[in-house]
Structure formats: C-alpha cells, structure tokens
Design a protein around this motif. Sequence first.
Motif, short mmCIF file in Angstrom:
data_model
loop_
_atom_site.label_atom_id
_atom_site.label_comp_id
_atom_site.label_asym_id
_atom_site.label_seq_id
_atom_site.Cartn_x
_atom_site.Cartn_y
_atom_site.Cartn_z
N LEU A 146 3.98 -6.87 -9.84
CA LEU A 146 5.05 -5.87 -9.98
C LEU A 146 4.88 -5.21 -11.34
CD1 LEU A 146 7.66 -4.53 -8.91
CD2 LEU A 146 8.95 -6.37 -10.00
N ASN A 147 4.22 -4.04 -11.32
CA ASN A 147 4.00 -3.30 -12.57
C ASN A 147 5.21 -2.38 -12.80
OD1 ASN A 147 2.49 -2.44 -14.86
ND2 ASN A 147 1.88 -0.61 -13.76
N LYS A 148 5.27 -1.76 -13.95
CA LYS A 148 6.42 -0.94 -14.35
C LYS A 148 7.69 -1.80 -14.28
CE LYS A 148 4.19 3.20 -12.46
NZ LYS A 148 4.30 4.59 -12.09
N ALA A 149 7.53 -3.08 -14.60
CA ALA A 149 8.64 -4.03 -14.47
C ALA A 149 9.82 -3.61 -15.32
CB ALA A 149 8.16 -5.43 -14.86
N GLU A 150 9.56 -2.85 -16.39
CA GLU A 150 10.67 -2.43 -17.26
C GLU A 150 11.59 -1.44 -16.54
OE1 GLU A 150 7.80 -0.89 -17.42
OE2 GLU A 150 8.21 1.22 -17.83
N LEU A 151 11.10 -0.85 -15.43
CA LEU A 151 11.95 0.07 -14.67
C LEU A 151 12.86 -0.68 -13.68
CD1 LEU A 151 9.42 2.94 -13.73
CD2 LEU A 151 10.96 2.82 -15.69
N SER A 175 4.06 -4.70 -17.42
CA SER A 175 4.40 -3.34 -17.78
C SER A 175 3.23 -2.79 -18.59
CB SER A 175 5.69 -3.30 -18.61
OG SER A 175 5.86 -1.98 -19.10
N ALA A 176 2.37 -2.06 -17.90
CA ALA A 176 1.19 -1.52 -18.60
C ALA A 176 1.64 -0.57 -19.69
CB ALA A 176 0.27 -0.82 -17.61
N ALA A 177 2.75 0.15 -19.44
CA ALA A 177 3.25 1.12 -20.42
C ALA A 177 3.66 0.42 -21.71
CB ALA A 177 4.42 1.89 -19.83
N GLU A 178 4.19 -0.77 -21.59
CA GLU A 178 4.62 -1.51 -22.79
C GLU A 178 3.56 -2.53 -23.21
OE1 GLU A 178 8.56 -2.98 -21.92
OE2 GLU A 178 9.40 -0.95 -22.04
N HIS A 198 -0.76 1.42 -3.91
CA HIS A 198 -0.47 2.83 -3.73
C HIS A 198 -0.84 3.64 -4.97
CE1 HIS A 198 1.80 6.39 -2.59
NE2 HIS A 198 1.76 5.89 -1.37
N SER A 199 -1.18 4.89 -4.76
CA SER A 199 -1.49 5.77 -5.88
C SER A 199 -0.30 5.87 -6.83
CB SER A 199 -1.84 7.15 -5.31
OG SER A 199 -2.04 8.04 -6.35
N GLY A 200 -0.56 5.73 -8.11
CA GLY A 200 0.48 5.93 -9.10
C GLY A 200 1.21 4.66 -9.54
N VAL A 201 0.86 3.51 -8.94
CA VAL A 201 1.56 2.28 -9.33
C VAL A 201 1.08 1.75 -10.68
CG1 VAL A 201 2.20 1.52 -6.99
CG2 VAL A 201 -0.03 0.87 -7.94
N GLY A 202 -0.09 2.24 -11.12
CA GLY A 202 -0.56 1.85 -12.45
C GLY A 202 -1.80 0.97 -12.47
N LYS A 203 -2.64 1.09 -11.45
CA LYS A 203 -3.85 0.26 -11.41
C LYS A 203 -4.79 0.58 -12.57
CE LYS A 203 -4.78 1.80 -7.29
NZ LYS A 203 -3.56 2.59 -7.04
N SER A 204 -5.01 1.88 -12.81
CA SER A 204 -5.90 2.26 -13.91
C SER A 204 -5.30 1.84 -15.24
CB SER A 204 -6.11 3.77 -13.94
OG SER A 204 -6.51 4.21 -12.69
N SER A 205 -3.99 2.02 -15.36
CA SER A 205 -3.32 1.64 -16.62
C SER A 205 -3.47 0.15 -16.86
CB SER A 205 -1.84 2.01 -16.57
OG SER A 205 -1.69 3.34 -16.16
N LEU A 206 -3.35 -0.65 -15.80
CA LEU A 206 -3.51 -2.10 -15.95
C LEU A 206 -4.94 -2.45 -16.35
CD1 LEU A 206 -1.47 -3.39 -12.87
CD2 LEU A 206 -0.90 -3.78 -15.27
#
Length: 324
Positions: A146-151, A175-178, A198-206
């Motif tokens: 579960l990425n973007k967990a801060e949301l 949370s890849a962003a954090e 799904h596209s946009g969930v943050g795979k590249s960011s991770l």
Amino acid sequence: MARRKKNRPPRKDSSRQAPSRVAHVIEMFGLEALVRPDGEPDDAPLIRALLRKKIARKPGVVVGDRVRIEEVETEGDSPGAVIVAVEERDNVLMRAGWRGHGQAIAANLDAVVVVVSPAQPPLRLGLIDRYLAACQQAGIPAIICLNKAELDVDGEAARELECYAPLDVQIVHTSAAEDDVTQLAEALQRRRAVLVGHSGVGKSSLACALIPGLDREIGAVNETIGRGRHTTTRSSLLAVPGGGELVDTPGIRAFGLFKVEPEELEALYPDFDPFREGCRFRGCTHTHEPGCAVREAADEDKLDAGRFSRYQSLFVSLGEEVDG
Ligand SMILES: Nc1nc2c(ncn2[C@@H]2O[C@H](COP(=O)(O)OP(=O)(O)OP(=O)(O)O)[C@@H](O)[C@H]2O)c(=O)[nH]1
Ligand SMILES: [Zn+2]
C-alpha cells in the motif's frame, strides 16, 4: 542413408562450434538481450545476445530467464552472442496478451509485489484479486504494497485490504513521496521481485526510493544499447543495494489472467480452502450450485463477502473472454 540435397552446405564440424554457456538475462529489448554468463562477476560487462526467432515465438525470453548462449563473431555493432535455448524456469508470471496469447512478464521470481494506492488512483480490489490468482497459478509468493500510505488518513484503505488476511500474503505500507520504503525494503531482502500494479500507484517512485541514483526516465538502456525507452518497451533486472533484485517492466497497462478457465478459478482462492469440502457437489464452482458451503461461509461472514462477490464477477468475465 539419407542423401544430402544439392547446394546444401556440408554439415559443420561440431567440434569447431563455439561451446554454449548458461547466462542470466539482465535486460530485454525487442529481440535483443543483455546477459551475464554464469560465473562472471556482477560488474563484468554484459554480453549482447540476439534471440533466435523460433525461441522468440515460444517460449520467449524474459528478464530473469536463464538461457544458453553461443558466442559468435561480431560484425560492426552486431550482438556478440545468440540465445539458442531457454533453461527450465522455476516459475513465470504470465498475463493474457493480445488475442489471447500469453505474455510472460518475468521469470524465476521470489516475489510479486502488487503495488496499490488509497487514492490517485483509488484502491481497486478486483485488480489485486487477479494478480493474487496469477501468483497462485504461477506458484510465486505475493506481497501487497500500500503505497501513498500517507494519503490513507482514516485508515480506510488498510481496512479494505484486511480481506486478504486469510491468505498467505504479506501486506506492507510505504510512502515513496516521503521516502518511507523500509517495510518493502525489508520484505525484499535477498529476493528477486517484480513490481506490478495500476498506472500511477508509484511503482517507478518506489524503484527510485529502493535504488538511489536510478535514472528511471532513461534507465540503463541509453548507456548500454543506445536507444531510448520510448522506441519500444524494455525491461531490466536492477540490483537493490543491500541485496535483492527488482525487475523493472515499464509499460504494463492492463492485467488479465492467462489460461484460466472459469471453473479453474476457484482453486486459485486459498481462502476458500476451509469451506469447499462442504459443498454438496464435487466440482462446485460456488456460483449457482445449491448446497454451496463457500457461499454459506460468505453469508455467515466466515469468508469476506466482498472477496466472494468479486470472485463471482471474475468467474463470469472469464467465461465471456472464452466465448468472445
Ligand atoms: N502522495 C504520494 N504520491 C506519490 C507517492 N509515490 C508516488 N507518488 C506520485 O504518484 C505519481 C505516479 O508515480 P509513478 O512512480 O510514476 O507511478 P507508476 O506506478 O510507476 O506509474 P506508471 O509508470 O504509469 O505505471 C507521481 O506523481 C508520483 O510523484 C507517495 O507515496 N505519495
Ligand atoms: Zn461451492
């Protein structure tokens, strides 16, 4: 004795052929691969190998494969080896590709990480179900991230994922962003894994957070093959500091189960295990049959009702794909 046809060149003296060796596929780009022969150190230059058309058709070659290569004399910029065979795979993650053909995503994996987010894009449990069924089919352990967990401020997404608790699936929050990817990094230690979702969930960011310095936009392709990632899809095996490997497969937009008949689907749901023995009919598909113990378990909240209802929808859609 068979007579040799005119004009056919004499058979090659096999003793003069280059011996084949086994190598690991580190990167795939169309019909070309970058491979590392067994026994070579990690920092040794990779060998460019061309895929024989016959092998490209079936079984195909994907990142993670072990292949047999024969080195050839190079002319100019041509590859230095040919892939002549694919070694037996421990496992392979497949998806339904164009016109019902299967498309291999990666082979010889220790884990599939299904990346999801609570919002942007919203949680889609149906897609998680399909990936988990594919992992079950391939015999590959799955991890839900579960990425973007801060949301997920109110914990709603984490609660929804509780329907997977009866399965042998690890759930991690990131949370890849954090820059908080500790749980995922720990889960992936010394394992070879692919990130899907799904596209946009943050795979590249991770991937970038796990592998500092990774230039995700151009990747390794520019340096090694000299072509950008926009010309055609390429996938690669990336080393994660501290051990472990990530298969990077950009461009997978949709995911459908491959070679699963509707009546085979229920076997890919281990959470049905405690109940299916109680069904009145052998081969019960848990959709319309009377005396179905799996349905009863869902009615009595012993089995997650949402998961059961999504199973039924997937059963129907697999039937439509077969007919259509
Ligand atoms: N709020 C938040 N945004 C994030 C997080 N991780 C990634 N993002 C953002 O989500 C967007 C999509 O991220 P990507 O890493 O490109 O997602 P992807 O899954 O690789 O997408 P595709 O390449 O289309 O499959 C970007 O704008 C990121 O900055 C996170 O943990 N929190
Ligand atoms: Zn049943």
